[in-house]
Design an enzyme around this catalytic site. Structure first.
Site, PDB file in Angstrom:
ATOM      1  N   SER A  85       0.845  -1.197   0.000  1.00 54.86           N
ATOM      2  CA  SER A  85       0.000   0.000   0.000  1.00 54.86           C
ATOM      3  C   SER A  85       0.880   1.247   0.000  1.00 54.86           C
ATOM      4  O   SER A  85       1.623   1.494   0.951  1.00 54.86           O
ATOM      5  CB  SER A  85      -0.909   0.000   1.230  1.00 54.86           C
ATOM      6  OG  SER A  85      -1.510   1.275   1.350  1.00 54.86           O
ATOM      7  N   HIS A  97      -1.122  -1.388  -4.104  1.00 54.72           N
ATOM      8  CA  HIS A  97      -2.445  -1.009  -3.597  1.00 54.72           C
ATOM      9  C   HIS A  97      -2.497   0.513  -3.415  1.00 54.72           C
ATOM     10  O   HIS A  97      -1.653   1.099  -2.747  1.00 54.72           O
ATOM     11  CB  HIS A  97      -2.634  -1.736  -2.255  1.00 54.72           C
ATOM     12  CG  HIS A  97      -3.941  -1.544  -1.577  1.00 54.72           C
ATOM     13  ND1 HIS A  97      -5.038  -2.337  -1.837  1.00 54.72           N
ATOM     14  CD2 HIS A  97      -4.342  -0.674  -0.613  1.00 54.72           C
ATOM     15  CE1 HIS A  97      -6.042  -1.968  -1.064  1.00 54.72           C
ATOM     16  NE2 HIS A  97      -5.651  -0.951  -0.307  1.00 54.72           N
ATOM     17  N   ASP A 157      -4.773   3.662  -2.111  1.00 58.11           N
ATOM     18  CA  ASP A 157      -5.900   4.045  -1.259  1.00 58.11           C
ATOM     19  C   ASP A 157      -6.409   5.416  -1.653  1.00 58.11           C
ATOM     20  O   ASP A 157      -5.712   6.417  -1.485  1.00 58.11           O
ATOM     21  CB  ASP A 157      -5.453   4.062   0.205  1.00 58.11           C
ATOM     22  CG  ASP A 157      -5.225   2.657   0.722  1.00 58.11           C
ATOM     23  OD1 ASP A 157      -6.158   1.846   0.651  1.00 58.11           O
ATOM     24  OD2 ASP A 157      -4.107   2.373   1.190  1.00 58.11           O
ATOM     25  N   MET A 172      -9.010   8.348  -0.972  1.00 61.22           N
ATOM     26  CA  MET A 172      -9.870   8.858   0.112  1.00 61.22           C
ATOM     27  C   MET A 172     -10.342  10.260  -0.221  1.00 61.22           C
ATOM     28  O   MET A 172      -9.587  11.057  -0.771  1.00 61.22           O
ATOM     29  CB  MET A 172      -9.072   8.894   1.422  1.00 61.22           C
ATOM     30  CG  MET A 172      -8.434   7.562   1.789  1.00 61.22           C
ATOM     31  SD  MET A 172      -7.638   7.648   3.409  1.00 61.22           S
ATOM     32  CE  MET A 172      -6.778   6.058   3.414  1.00 61.22           C
ATOM     33  N   HIS A 206      -8.323   0.941  -4.289  1.00 60.35           N
ATOM     34  CA  HIS A 206      -9.297   0.813  -3.202  1.00 60.35           C
ATOM     35  C   HIS A 206      -9.967   2.178  -3.004  1.00 60.35           C
ATOM     36  O   HIS A 206      -9.349   3.110  -2.495  1.00 60.35           O
ATOM     37  CB  HIS A 206      -8.524   0.361  -1.940  1.00 60.35           C
ATOM     38  CG  HIS A 206      -9.332   0.322  -0.688  1.00 60.35           C
ATOM     39  ND1 HIS A 206      -8.758   0.191   0.570  1.00 60.35           N
ATOM     40  CD2 HIS A 206     -10.676   0.363  -0.475  1.00 60.35           C
ATOM     41  CE1 HIS A 206      -9.702   0.178   1.489  1.00 60.35           C
ATOM     42  NE2 HIS A 206     -10.873   0.281   0.887  1.00 60.35           N
ATOM     43  N   MET A 255     -12.215   4.677  -1.249  1.00 60.00           N
ATOM     44  CA  MET A 255     -12.898   5.020   0.008  1.00 60.00           C
ATOM     45  C   MET A 255     -13.527   6.388  -0.202  1.00 60.00           C
ATOM     46  O   MET A 255     -13.119   7.393   0.393  1.00 60.00           O
ATOM     47  CB  MET A 255     -11.883   5.044   1.164  1.00 60.00           C
ATOM     48  CG  MET A 255     -11.460   3.657   1.596  1.00 60.00           C
ATOM     49  SD  MET A 255      -9.918   3.667   2.527  1.00 60.00           S
ATOM     50  CE  MET A 255      -8.780   3.596   1.153  1.00 60.00           C
ATOM     51  N   MET A 297     -11.804  -5.133   5.541  1.00 60.91           N
ATOM     52  CA  MET A 297     -11.034  -4.156   6.310  1.00 60.91           C
ATOM     53  C   MET A 297     -10.794  -4.712   7.705  1.00 60.91           C
ATOM     54  O   MET A 297     -11.736  -5.087   8.402  1.00 60.91           O
ATOM     55  CB  MET A 297     -11.799  -2.827   6.425  1.00 60.91           C
ATOM     56  CG  MET A 297     -11.974  -2.064   5.129  1.00 60.91           C
ATOM     57  SD  MET A 297     -10.463  -1.781   4.196  1.00 60.91           S
ATOM     58  CE  MET A 297      -9.469  -0.856   5.376  1.00 60.91           C
ATOM     59  N   ASP A 343      -7.001  -5.951   4.684  1.00 60.92           N
ATOM     60  CA  ASP A 343      -6.358  -4.631   4.653  1.00 60.92           C
ATOM     61  C   ASP A 343      -6.366  -3.961   6.022  1.00 60.92           C
ATOM     62  O   ASP A 343      -7.423  -3.625   6.541  1.00 60.92           O
ATOM     63  CB  ASP A 343      -7.125  -3.762   3.634  1.00 60.92           C
ATOM     64  CG  ASP A 343      -6.481  -2.427   3.349  1.00 60.92           C
ATOM     65  OD1 ASP A 343      -5.395  -2.140   3.894  1.00 60.92           O
ATOM     66  OD2 ASP A 343      -7.073  -1.655   2.562  1.00 60.92           O
TER      67      ASP A 343
HETATM   68  C1  DX5 Z   1      -6.549   2.129   5.353  1.00 60.05           C
HETATM   69  C2  DX5 Z   1      -6.061   1.655   4.016  1.00 60.05           C
HETATM   70  C3  DX5 Z   1      -4.945   0.678   4.049  1.00 60.05           C
HETATM   71  C4  DX5 Z   1      -3.690   1.151   4.676  1.00 60.05           C
HETATM   72  C5  DX5 Z   1      -3.110  -0.030   5.398  1.00 60.05           C
HETATM   73  O1  DX5 Z   1      -7.688   2.891   5.170  1.00 60.05           O
HETATM   74  O2  DX5 Z   1      -7.124   1.058   3.302  1.00 60.05           O
HETATM   75  O3  DX5 Z   1      -4.676   0.160   2.746  1.00 60.05           O
HETATM   76  O4  DX5 Z   1      -2.726   1.642   3.770  1.00 60.05           O
HETATM   77  O5  DX5 Z   1      -1.992   0.430   6.009  1.00 60.05           O
HETATM   78  P1  DX5 Z   1      -1.244  -0.290   7.204  1.00 60.05           P
HETATM   79  O6  DX5 Z   1      -0.510  -1.441   6.622  1.00 60.05           O
HETATM   80  O7  DX5 Z   1      -0.343   0.797   7.665  1.00 60.05           O
HETATM   81  O8  DX5 Z   1      -2.256  -0.691   8.238  1.00 60.05           O
HETATM   82 ZN    ZN Z   2      -6.617   0.004   1.362  1.00 56.52          ZN
END
Ligand code: DX5
Ligand code: ZN
Length: 224
Positions: free
Chosen positions: A8, A33, A35, A37, A69, A71, A140, A179
């Site tokens: 990620s 990956h 993310d 947001m 991903h 969000m 999650m 995740d």
């Molecule tokens: C959180 C993300 C994750 C995040 C995980 O909202 O969806 O993908 O990057 O990170 P770690 O490995 O730091 O928990």
């Molecule tokens: Zn994620």
């Protein structure tokens, strides 16, 4: 088939993003990956299609999967943009989709693999009708929004119950991705419960060693 690692980029050094993605890929990480947001569905903002497009050539050259991903509220509005930017997988939260089946179809029409993701408090029952249409399910194991959080322990049982659902329905082609809060210490139980893709940001890019050493430590934990 072996369990895959999804690095990620949330935890990467964004001033050296291309270089760090390249290093993770050279070590054999199967997925990158991303993310996304929006500051509404989750209390944080990150990146959009532009960053996906920027890293696409590096990910493609390595033959890896660009795993996006979302969000964000109303994810259906941005699916074409993320598809054009080069996403191989687009995963939407069931909590954000009023017409989940339509959204999943929309993703597939773009030639992209479709995933659904569940927050920690969202029941596996919400997957019942959509499972036949998806390529992956992302569970999650932290509340989405931030990297570096602690793995929610009850997730292991949820992973095992989803594994049972998929096996029972002979849907073994569906990837079971997990995740949040994953580190070499909890990898063995997550793998034993039936996960096939492990997302990790902090343990890859901010672990105690180099990116190569950190990925090797995760890999060793998978094989343990
Ligand atoms: C959180 C993300 C994750 C995040 C995980 O909202 O969806 O993908 O990057 O990170 P770690 O490995 O730091 O928990
Ligand atoms: Zn994620």
């Amino acid at each position: 088939m072996g369990v895959k690692i999804a690095a990620s980029i949330l935890a990467a050094d964004f001033a050296r993003l291309g270089e760090q993605v390249q290093t993770a890929l050279a070590t054999g990480t199967e997925y990158i990956h991303v993310d996304v947001m929006d500051g509404h569905f989750v209390p944080n903002m990150t990146v959009g299609p532009f960053i996906v497009a920027a890293i696409k050539p590096i990910v493609q050259a390595a033959g890896a999967v660009l795993d996006v991903h979302l969000m964000i509220e109303k994810p259906e509005r941005l699916i074409p943009e993320f598809a054009q930017a080069g996403a191989d997988n687009i995963t939407v939260h069931v909590e954000t989709c009023r017409h989940l089946h339509r959204t999943i179809q929309h993703i597939k029409e773009q030639g992209v693999k479709a995933g659904v993701t569940l927050n920690p408090a969202t029941s596996l029952g919400t997957l019942e009708e959509i499972l036949p249409y998806v390529d992956l399910v992302l569970l999650m194991s932290v509340n989405p929004g931030f990297g570096g959080q602690t793995y929610i322990q009850s997730s292991t049982n949820k992973i095992a119950r989803l594994r049972h659902m998929l096996d029972e329905r002979r849907m073994v082609h569906i990837e079971l991705e997990v995740d949040g809060g994953i580190h070499p210490g909890n990898v063995p139980e997550i793998v034993r419960a039936g996960a096939t893709v492990l997302v990790s940001g902090t343990s890859v890019f901010r672990g105690s060693g180099s990116i190569q050493e950190n990925i090797a430590a995760l890999r060793a934990a998978i094989d343990r």
